[in-house]
Structure formats: structure tokens, C-alpha cells
Design an enzyme around this catalytic site. Sequence first.
Site, PDB file in Angstrom:
ATOM      1  N   LYS A   1       0.735  -1.384   0.112  1.00  0.00           N
ATOM      2  CA  LYS A   1      -0.055   0.000   0.116  1.00  0.00           C
ATOM      3  C   LYS A   1       0.753   1.246  -0.080  1.00  0.00           C
ATOM      4  O   LYS A   1       0.317   2.128  -0.851  1.00  0.00           O
ATOM      5  CB  LYS A   1      -1.024  -0.122   1.123  1.00  0.00           C
ATOM      6  CG  LYS A   1      -2.153  -1.011   1.114  1.00  0.00           C
ATOM      7  CD  LYS A   1      -3.027  -0.855   2.232  1.00  0.00           C
ATOM      8  CE  LYS A   1      -4.021  -1.789   2.116  1.00  0.00           C
ATOM      9  NZ  LYS A   1      -4.851  -1.632   3.374  1.00  0.00           N
ATOM     10  N   ASP A  56      -9.904   2.972   2.582  1.00  0.00           N
ATOM     11  CA  ASP A  56     -10.150   2.189   3.894  1.00  0.00           C
ATOM     12  C   ASP A  56     -10.772   3.360   4.905  1.00  0.00           C
ATOM     13  O   ASP A  56     -11.662   2.763   5.515  1.00  0.00           O
ATOM     14  CB  ASP A  56      -8.804   1.877   4.431  1.00  0.00           C
ATOM     15  CG  ASP A  56      -7.937   0.724   3.425  1.00  0.00           C
ATOM     16  OD1 ASP A  56      -8.847  -0.348   3.322  1.00  0.00           O
ATOM     17  OD2 ASP A  56      -6.834   0.611   3.728  1.00  0.00           O
TER      18      ASP A  56
END
Length: 281
Positions: A71, A108
Amino acid sequence: MMLTGKAKVAGVMGWPISHSRSPMVHGYWLREYGIDGVYLPFSVDPINLEAALRALPALGIVGINLTVPHKEAALEICDYVDDTARWIGAVNTIIVQNDGSLFGRNTDAFGFIENLKAESSWQAADGPAVILGAGGAARAVVAALIGEGVTEICIVNRTFERARALADAFGGNCQPLDWSDVSESLRQSALLVNTTMLGMTEQPRLDLALDTLPSTAVVNDIVYAPLETDLLRLAAARGNSIVDGLGMLLHQARPGFAAWFGHEPDVTPGLRNHILADLIA
């Protein structure tokens, strides 16, 4: 649905990747909506991440999700990155644009807040929030809460320096606290969120007393294996509203699916039960 030569292809990259439930989530939606598409897991060594991402346009892949450990690295590989991803410091969703460029997003924070709203009556105006942990998940949660207008966020971590670094990164809304101060920080809290791996299957348990936490506070554990952690069990027993972590996983997948396959998906009991069946298998 039978795949054709026009099938849209997306997937998820990680190292390793076998633990990911994303193929189950997206596969469920593809079947549910009768979409000509496929979502695949890709095991990509970190040293090959940039080459793998740069190959997406040539392979006709419309987009990709990223999980551990990719990420943060993807942030510097993408051609364009949205403000949320830049703020959080990580990309978990990449959209391949018509010109072949890579547009990175972080969903997220969206997944966290959508799950919290769907599963509780929490509102930003309810009061301060206490966040346990100072890693990547904590960054997403803090970003989401600031975006909602929460004016006081306490970040509690066993390593105080990490809590302070996270608080400094997000500014005046955040206050770093040492783990020894967690009991006091809970007294005025309207929301408690565990973003650590403590309490996860095969990880040490989260040893936390909730004696000072108001009974009106919402307790959210982003862990979803097990679904009901010791923290949630303890909170429920004393009358607190609880939110498990599975919904965050499901809701964070929605923006990517919509961008890649052209259909806004719903998080339904059927989807939740589909993933739960795998978790308890």
C-alpha cells in the site's frame, strides 16, 4: 455468469495473497449482478511491484487492489493519487484510466466510516474518540473521523513516539497518549476503536479494562477474525454498542468495484454471510 472475450479483469496484489478475502467479495458481486468480469488474486514480490503495476494497461486489467505490504510503495508508483490516499500515506485501490495512467485511491477510510454508520447510531457530534494503535489502519481511521468532523481524537499506542508521529501528521484534532493513560482517556469517549492486531486469531489478546468507558460509547474493533473479539465481547456485556470489523472490509471494496465494473454494489446480509461462512470454515 460465463466469461467472454470482453470480460473486465481486476484483482488484488499482495505478498503473500492467499489470506485475502477480496476475491470472494468481488466474485460475489460479479455473480449477483450478472457482470461479465473476473477478479483475481496476484502474488507479487515487493521487488516486482512497479513492473506489475506498469503492466496493467498492456494486459487490459481495469484496476487492482493492494494489500500488505504494497500500500505504501504504490503511493509513489501511481501517476495520480487522490488527496485521501496522500493524507493517509497509502494506496489500496488503483484505477487504470483510458490513457493507461494509474490513479491511486485509498478507500479504507471510506470503508471504516460507512461500516460505523451502518452498524451503529454514532455521530461525530457525540464526543471524543480514542484510537488504539498508530499504524496504517489507524491513519485511515483518524482521517475518516477528521473528515466527519470529530474535534478530539486520542491516539494511544504502546510506543508513544509512534502515537506522537501520527498525531503530528494529522494536526490539532489529535492528541498522543501513552498506553498507561488509556483508562483516563476513555472517561469522556464516545467512540473506542481498536486498530491493532491484538485480539486477532493467533495474535496476543488485547488486555484492556473498560471500567471508565461510558455505557453510551460505541466500541469498534477492525479485526474480523475472530468476528467477536474479546474487546467486543467485554463491551457488549457491559451494554456498549459494538461494531465488528467485517463491514469495513466489505464497504472499502465498493468504490473500486463501481469504478472497474460500472455498477455500485451493495453490502447485504447475503454478502456478509458468504464471507462469514469462509471465516468460520
